[in-house]
Motif scaffolding. Structure first.
Motif, PDB file in Angstrom:
ATOM      1  N   GLU A  99       0.707  -1.039  -0.448  1.00 33.22           N
ATOM      2  CA  GLU A  99      -0.141  -0.096   0.332  1.00 33.22           C
ATOM      3  C   GLU A  99       1.123   1.218   0.387  1.00 33.22           C
ATOM      4  O   GLU A  99       0.380   2.243  -0.910  1.00 33.22           O
ATOM      5  CB  GLU A  99      -0.886  -0.003   1.208  1.00 33.22           C
ATOM      6  CG  GLU A  99      -1.939   1.427   1.362  1.00 33.22           C
ATOM      7  CD  GLU A  99      -3.138   1.379   0.294  1.00 33.22           C
ATOM      8  OE1 GLU A  99      -3.222   3.006  -0.100  1.00 33.22           O
ATOM      9  OE2 GLU A  99      -3.181   0.394  -0.530  1.00 33.22           O
ATOM     10  N   ALA A 100       2.001   1.634   0.314  1.00 30.74           N
ATOM     11  CA  ALA A 100       3.000   2.545   0.446  1.00 30.74           C
ATOM     12  C   ALA A 100       3.432   2.869  -0.493  1.00 30.74           C
ATOM     13  O   ALA A 100       3.693   4.047  -0.533  1.00 30.74           O
ATOM     14  CB  ALA A 100       3.909   1.408   1.212  1.00 30.74           C
ATOM     15  N   ARG A 159       2.165   2.186  -2.950  1.00 28.65           N
ATOM     16  CA  ARG A 159       1.098   2.144  -4.293  1.00 28.65           C
ATOM     17  C   ARG A 159       0.618   3.644  -4.385  1.00 28.65           C
ATOM     18  O   ARG A 159       1.098   4.160  -5.189  1.00 28.65           O
ATOM     19  CB  ARG A 159      -0.044   1.395  -3.993  1.00 28.65           C
ATOM     20  CG  ARG A 159      -1.213   1.660  -5.140  1.00 28.65           C
ATOM     21  CD  ARG A 159      -2.245   1.460  -4.160  1.00 28.65           C
ATOM     22  NE  ARG A 159      -3.105   2.048  -3.240  1.00 28.65           N
ATOM     23  CZ  ARG A 159      -3.408   3.041  -2.716  1.00 28.65           C
ATOM     24  NH1 ARG A 159      -3.218   4.158  -4.200  1.00 28.65           N
ATOM     25  NH2 ARG A 159      -4.019   3.488  -2.462  1.00 28.65           N
ATOM     26  N   GLU A 160       0.729   4.033  -2.936  1.00 28.78           N
ATOM     27  CA  GLU A 160       0.663   5.668  -2.417  1.00 28.78           C
ATOM     28  C   GLU A 160       1.772   6.309  -3.252  1.00 28.78           C
ATOM     29  O   GLU A 160       2.402   7.803  -3.622  1.00 28.78           O
ATOM     30  CB  GLU A 160       0.690   5.925  -0.918  1.00 28.78           C
ATOM     31  CG  GLU A 160      -0.494   5.515  -0.377  1.00 28.78           C
ATOM     32  CD  GLU A 160      -0.772   5.120   0.771  1.00 28.78           C
ATOM     33  OE1 GLU A 160       0.431   5.805   1.557  1.00 28.78           O
ATOM     34  OE2 GLU A 160      -1.157   5.088   1.443  1.00 28.78           O
ATOM     35  N   GLN A 161       3.090   5.768  -3.493  1.00 26.70           N
ATOM     36  CA  GLN A 161       4.371   5.962  -4.249  1.00 26.70           C
ATOM     37  C   GLN A 161       4.360   6.096  -5.608  1.00 26.70           C
ATOM     38  O   GLN A 161       5.555   6.659  -6.501  1.00 26.70           O
ATOM     39  CB  GLN A 161       5.618   5.790  -3.273  1.00 26.70           C
ATOM     40  CG  GLN A 161       6.033   6.024  -2.400  1.00 26.70           C
ATOM     41  CD  GLN A 161       6.941   5.659  -1.562  1.00 26.70           C
ATOM     42  OE1 GLN A 161       8.355   5.739  -2.333  1.00 26.70           O
ATOM     43  NE2 GLN A 161       6.928   4.220  -0.365  1.00 26.70           N
ATOM     44  N   THR A 205      -3.459  -3.742  -8.885  1.00 28.15           N
ATOM     45  CA  THR A 205      -4.157  -2.282  -8.144  1.00 28.15           C
ATOM     46  C   THR A 205      -4.975  -2.552  -9.227  1.00 28.15           C
ATOM     47  O   THR A 205      -5.008  -3.327  -9.979  1.00 28.15           O
ATOM     48  CB  THR A 205      -3.253  -0.689  -8.274  1.00 28.15           C
ATOM     49  OG1 THR A 205      -2.692  -0.771  -9.685  1.00 28.15           O
ATOM     50  CG2 THR A 205      -1.960  -1.033  -7.431  1.00 28.15           C
TER      51      THR A 205
END
Length: 399
Positions: A304-305, A307-309, A328
């Motif tokens: 998730e981290a 993905r956020e990047q 995703t």
């Protein structure tokens, strides 16, 4: 070699993040002997045997089956008991003691890599006429489990298999032709607990439907219910036998003493996550950005981290050699990538262990290089999968 060199529980986070847990180094013979003893103890006198993945989804299936069989016992007492000692990471063998009082519904924790061993345990130790269930597990090829399944079916009075992974049609047909009632749910809509809940002819209380729904929230990575992270973490950190009895008794609303246990464990969990995220690298594969990192950590939060990047897909390589692949909405072909590197799974969540470790020197290089070889072969698998969807020159000319 002294035990102190193998023990990792007291290592500083920086070093612990790079090495597998103690269980990784146990000799196979010792592990096999312990597993045989545990299976025999669990199966002696049991009416049903459940071979299940030891994550929250697989263990929720066991809880549902025990409720349906009215097999209620060993519920931890929060006034007297503390949660069990944390078990090894998911990359380590499970060597917990058998449950103190045998259940009518025996639990045999398994993984996709040792499913055949658990089926053989049923054949070797279960009572004639036992009801056999397999939950949340999918063999890549029928021949991997054919002999052991045949042996287990020779003992079983009935056999049901519940799952929600991506099944090969030929494998599914072979399982059914062997005499198993196979029910496979939609991997994008259901977890295996959902499949068990709707498949059993039993009138469950509403709390069990809710347990399946909250389990699904994490297993399908929907993340709409905060309780689902609690279930996943509790299943990951505690003894499978304890988890089953707690959720069978309390459902998705874990008792306060479990919440306290989780809060304490998350201090280390978050530190390991931070280490893995700090090592993340990003590679362009076709039109996609793939984040890749290494470390002993909780893979979903690290993915998730990344993905956020900006990652469309993420890879977390573990010290034991396995890897988790997370997708995703932009990239939903994780199972295709995993299939090329000795694994499988769902479109947005898969796992694998590339066949690149011939001896301990290969593992030593794996730890010191932080997964260089494994990263490379998985990125090559991404490139192969992405190339399948890229238009050829002939396609472009035709358009």
């Amino acid at each position: 070699m002294t035990d102190d060199l193998l023990a990792t529980s007291d290592l500083p986070i920086a070093r612990k993040s790079l090495l597998p847990g103690t269980g990784f180094f146990l000799p196979d013979d010792l592990e096999d002997d312990l597993e045989d003893q545990q299976a025999e103890a669990a199966l002696t006198g049991a009416d049903a045997a459940v071979v299940a993945d030891a994550d929250a989804d697989g263990l929720a299936c066991v809880a549902l089956l025990r409720e349906a069989y009215d097999d209620v016992r060993n519920v931890p007492d929060p006034t007297d008991d503390e949660p069990a000692e944390p078990v090894a990471d998911d990359e380590e063998p499970s060597l917990e003691e058998p449950e103190p009082t045998p259940h009518r519904v025996a639990l045999l924790p398994a993984s996709p890599h040792d499913l055949e061993d658990s089926l053989q345990h049923v054949a070797d130790y279960a009572e004639e006429g036992v009801d056999l269930y397999v939950c949340d597990l999918c063999p890549d090829r029928f021949e991997y489990v054919a002999a052991e399944l045949e042996a287990a079916l020779a003992v079983a009075g009935s056999a049901s298999w519940y799952d929600h992974h991506q099944w090969d049609d030929e494998v599914a047909s072979a399982i059914r032709e062997a005499g198993v009632d196979l029910v496979v749910g939609d991997s994008e809509e259901e977890c295996t607990a959902d499949v068990v809940y709707r498949s059993l002819e039993y009138d469950f209380a509403p709390m069990y439907e809710e347990l399946a729904a909250v389990t699904r929230d994490h297993d399908l990575w929907l993340r709409e219910d905060p309780r689902s992270d609690d279930l996943a973490d509790y299943a990951y950190w505690t003894d499978p036998a304890e988890y089953v009895e707690v959720v069978r008794e309390h459902g998705a609303d874990l008792p306060a003493w479990v919440e306290t246990f989780l809060e304490e464990r998350r201090i280390e969990k978050n530190a390991l996550i931070e280490r893995a995220v700090s090592r993340a690298e990003f590679r362009d594969v076709g039109e996609y950005t793939v984040g890749i990192t290494y470390g002993r950590c909780s893979q979903n939060e690290v993915a998730e981290a990344m993905r956020e990047q900006g990652a469309d897909a993420s890879v977390i390589v573990k010290p034991a050699g396995s890897a988790s692949i997370r997708g995703t909405d932009a990239f939903d072909r994780c199972h295709e990538v995993a299939d090329l590197v000795n694994g499988g799974g769902h479109p947005k969540a898969a796992g694998c262990k590339p066949d690149v470790y011939d001896d301990m020197l290969d593992y030593a290089y794996h730890w010191t290089s932080r997964g260089t070889v494994t990263k490379r072969v998985i990125l090559e698998a991404f490139e192969a999968v992405v190339a399948r969807e890229a238009p050829t020159a002939d396609d472009a000319a035709g358009s």
